[in-house]
Design a protein around this motif. Structure first.
Motif, PDB file in Angstrom:
ATOM      1  N   LEU A 158       0.855 -30.563  35.111  1.00 16.32           N
ATOM      2  CA  LEU A 158       0.164 -29.056  34.888  1.00 16.32           C
ATOM      3  C   LEU A 158       0.966 -28.384  33.684  1.00 16.32           C
ATOM      4  N   ASP A 159       2.343 -28.616  34.105  1.00 21.29           N
ATOM      5  CA  ASP A 159       2.926 -27.726  33.104  1.00 21.29           C
ATOM      6  C   ASP A 159       3.163 -28.366  31.696  1.00 21.29           C
ATOM      7  N   ASP A 161       0.302 -29.529  30.315  1.00 24.01           N
ATOM      8  CA  ASP A 161      -0.907 -29.004  29.920  1.00 24.01           C
ATOM      9  C   ASP A 161      -0.510 -27.428  29.351  1.00 24.01           C
ATOM     10  N   ARG A 162       0.062 -26.980  30.187  1.00 27.07           N
ATOM     11  CA  ARG A 162       0.352 -25.439  30.075  1.00 27.07           C
ATOM     12  C   ARG A 162       1.207 -25.239  28.676  1.00 27.07           C
TER      13      ARG A 162
END
Length: 257
Positions: A158-159, A161-162
């Motif tokens: 997720l990070d 992607d962020r």
């Protein structure tokens, strides 16, 4: 972006067009025997958008460029929304993606510069709704390329992607300012310097230095540096460095550089 499916449980019809090199190009079911191809329709649309902007793209204008009847264009592409998806994916694959090596800072800068150059090459990309990007082969390859630059650093998926979303999101701001400034420069009858010189006497009357002491000082420094109200290319370089500073600090010692 086109998002509607052809029916409940059926794949998005745009995906079939985007992946036509893998699935086979759809055969039209309406109108006369096809005289062109989806690729030629998309090429004509991209050229039209480059020349006149995205608003100029219509099925009629594309038909004129290809020597087709307007309604026959719909035998290749269902509508303008689907066409825009195809355009975005096509230009995403125009240039080979360079090998991203070196430090994390170098890799992130390489991604940002590819995005910057893409916007300047096709300014109409800045007006595209990217809330649901077209998942064509070129867009997918580009996203995979971006994510690999931050893979293996200890970040969660997720990070990862962020981080890439943050980086690419930053680029669009100064790129839009750059495109707008270039458009004004081309269309205007006077340069920024000439505009400021012509209006300087009036500005001196209305911009009271006691009311605007800080902005007056900063504005003068910027004007002397840029010979213009702003320099979007400089803003890109400065902002990119600061964004990457933040990402590198967030990642910590995992990258080692």
């Amino acid at each position: 972006m086109a998002t509607e499916s052809t029916g409940r449980g059926e794949p998005d019809r745009t995906l079939r067009l985007l992946w036509r090199s893998h699935l086979g190009e759809p055969v039209g079911t309406r109108g006369p025997k096809q005289r062109s191809s989806v690729d030629e329709v998309v090429d004509a649309a991209v050229q039209l958008a480059d020349d006149e902007g995205l608003d100029a793209v219509s099925m009629r204008r594309i038909a004129d460029r290809l020597g087709l009847k307007p309604m026959s264009v719909y035998t290749y592409v269902p509508g303008k929304a689907e066409l825009i998806d195809l355009m975005v994916d096509q230009v995403s694959g125009e240039l080979p993606l360079p090998v991203l090596d070196g430090s994390l800072r170098d890799r992130l800068a390489g991604i940002a510069r590819v995005q910057w150059n893409g916007y300047l090459r096709h300014p109409w990309l800045l007006s595209i709704d990217t809330s649901r990007p077209p998942l064509g082969p070129n867009v997918s390859d580009h996203w995979e390329w971006c994510l690999r630059a931050v893979d293996g650093l200890g970040l969660t998926d997720l990070d990862m992607d962020r981080v890439i979303t943050l980086l690419l999101g930053f680029v669009s701001g100064p790129a839009r300012d750059y495109v707008d400034a270039e458009r004004l420069r081309v269309s205007s009858l006077e340069s920024d310097v000439e505009w400021w010189e012509r209006n300087a006497p009036l500005l001196e009357q209305i911009m009271d230095p006691e009311r605007y002491p800080v902005s007056g000082r900063v504005g003068q420094a910027a004007g002397e540096a840029y010979n213009a109200p702003a320099d979007p290319a400089d803003a890109f370089e400065f902002g990119l460095a600061r964004v990457i500073d933040g990402i590198v600090a967030y990642v910590g010692p995992a990258d080692g550089r």
